[in-house]
Design a protein around this motif. Sequence first.
Motif, PDB file in Angstrom:
ATOM      1  N   HIS A 126     154.352-111.590 132.871  1.00 21.61           N
ATOM      2  CA  HIS A 126     153.996-112.986 132.603  1.00 21.61           C
ATOM      3  C   HIS A 126     154.877-113.520 131.475  1.00 21.61           C
ATOM      4  CE1 HIS A 126     150.117-112.942 134.868  1.00 21.61           C
ATOM      5  NE2 HIS A 126     150.321-111.646 134.728  1.00 21.61           N
ATOM      6  N   SER A 127     155.545-114.633 131.713  1.00 20.86           N
ATOM      7  CA  SER A 127     156.446-115.220 130.712  1.00 20.86           C
ATOM      8  C   SER A 127     155.905-116.560 130.231  1.00 20.86           C
ATOM      9  CB  SER A 127     157.839-115.426 131.307  1.00 20.86           C
ATOM     10  OG  SER A 127     158.372-114.201 131.741  1.00 20.86           O
ATOM     11  N   GLN A 128     155.769-116.700 128.922  1.00 20.59           N
ATOM     12  CA  GLN A 128     155.341-117.962 128.296  1.00 20.59           C
ATOM     13  C   GLN A 128     156.592-118.624 127.738  1.00 20.59           C
ATOM     14  OE1 GLN A 128     151.858-118.905 127.225  1.00 20.59           O
ATOM     15  NE2 GLN A 128     152.674-120.853 126.599  1.00 20.59           N
ATOM     16  N   LEU A 129     156.865-119.850 128.198  1.00 23.03           N
ATOM     17  CA  LEU A 129     158.069-120.571 127.805  1.00 23.03           C
ATOM     18  C   LEU A 129     157.698-121.767 126.934  1.00 23.03           C
ATOM     19  CD1 LEU A 129     159.742-120.678 131.322  1.00 23.03           C
ATOM     20  CD2 LEU A 129     160.002-118.945 129.570  1.00 23.03           C
ATOM     21  N   LEU A 130     158.601-122.093 126.022  1.00 22.07           N
ATOM     22  CA  LEU A 130     158.421-123.272 125.176  1.00 22.07           C
ATOM     23  C   LEU A 130     159.492-124.292 125.538  1.00 22.07           C
ATOM     24  CD1 LEU A 130     157.733-121.430 121.812  1.00 22.07           C
ATOM     25  CD2 LEU A 130     156.068-122.583 123.285  1.00 22.07           C
ATOM     26  N   PRO A 131     159.192-125.579 125.366  1.00 18.83           N
ATOM     27  CA  PRO A 131     160.164-126.617 125.714  1.00 18.83           C
ATOM     28  C   PRO A 131     161.350-126.626 124.750  1.00 18.83           C
ATOM     29  CG  PRO A 131     158.269-127.587 124.639  1.00 18.83           C
ATOM     30  CD  PRO A 131     157.957-126.132 124.842  1.00 18.83           C
ATOM     31  N   PRO A 132     162.414-127.328 125.122  1.00 21.77           N
ATOM     32  CA  PRO A 132     163.538-127.456 124.186  1.00 21.77           C
ATOM     33  C   PRO A 132     163.055-128.047 122.859  1.00 21.77           C
ATOM     34  CG  PRO A 132     164.171-128.270 126.361  1.00 21.77           C
ATOM     35  CD  PRO A 132     162.690-128.004 126.405  1.00 21.77           C
ATOM     36  N   SER A 133     163.530-127.517 121.763  1.00 25.46           N
ATOM     37  CA  SER A 133     163.091-127.976 120.436  1.00 25.46           C
ATOM     38  C   SER A 133     163.593-129.379 120.122  1.00 25.46           C
ATOM     39  CB  SER A 133     163.552-126.989 119.360  1.00 25.46           C
ATOM     40  OG  SER A 133     164.969-126.922 119.349  1.00 25.46           O
ATOM     41  N   THR A 134     164.526-129.873 120.898  1.00 25.46           N
ATOM     42  CA  THR A 134     165.076-131.214 120.660  1.00 25.46           C
ATOM     43  C   THR A 134     164.150-132.331 121.143  1.00 25.46           C
ATOM     44  OG1 THR A 134     166.259-130.995 122.753  1.00 25.46           O
ATOM     45  CG2 THR A 134     167.472-130.431 120.728  1.00 25.46           C
TER      46      THR A 134
END
Length: 198
Positions: free
Chosen positions: A92-100
């Motif tokens: 299971h992979s938890q991704l975060l949005p681009p920091s920009t």
Amino acid sequence: MKNYYLIMLLSLIFIGCNNKKVEKVEKVEIAPTLVSITYINSTDQPITVVATWGKNVANDTTVIAPNGGKAVIESNCSVNGRTLPTECSEFHSQLLPPSTLDQPNPSTGNFWLSYQLEPGGTVKCIRDGLWYSNEDNEGAAPMDNYIWSEWTNWKYELVWSGDSHFQQGKTITNTVEIKTVECKSVADPTSPSKFSCN
């Protein structure tokens, strides 16, 4: 008399130094690795991957550093008396949005890889994070064909080094690069989710 005490003292030292207890160590059998996926994090945020069964441990968690960080996620699952086919492990992979992005939508993303033990001693990839049908990737988002909102402003892309779809063998080895990109969501009647993000 002094010699007598000296001989007694040396005898005690000699007996004490040679009185080591030796314990037999039993060799623990470790199941062989069946799945080995190298993750490359080409996003600008950390990615958390949880293997439901990793290398001899359940819920094995790895945090992969951003901007090119790499990690090998492995599973040495085994049948253990279960009827085949049966689950091996999920990553299971938890991704975060681009920091920009000032106001990312959605605030997080996810995908998972699923592996199954098959009759004949093989392991098979049954979910690889890419779109094939709703059954293949329930809940994976945001990605092409899984853009559920007109307000989505980012998505992830997976780049596999080898064909991952239904990959099967005695062992599975592959590499996946994960990228996030900013995009603008638009209505798209050709998409299964009815939106695209370009």
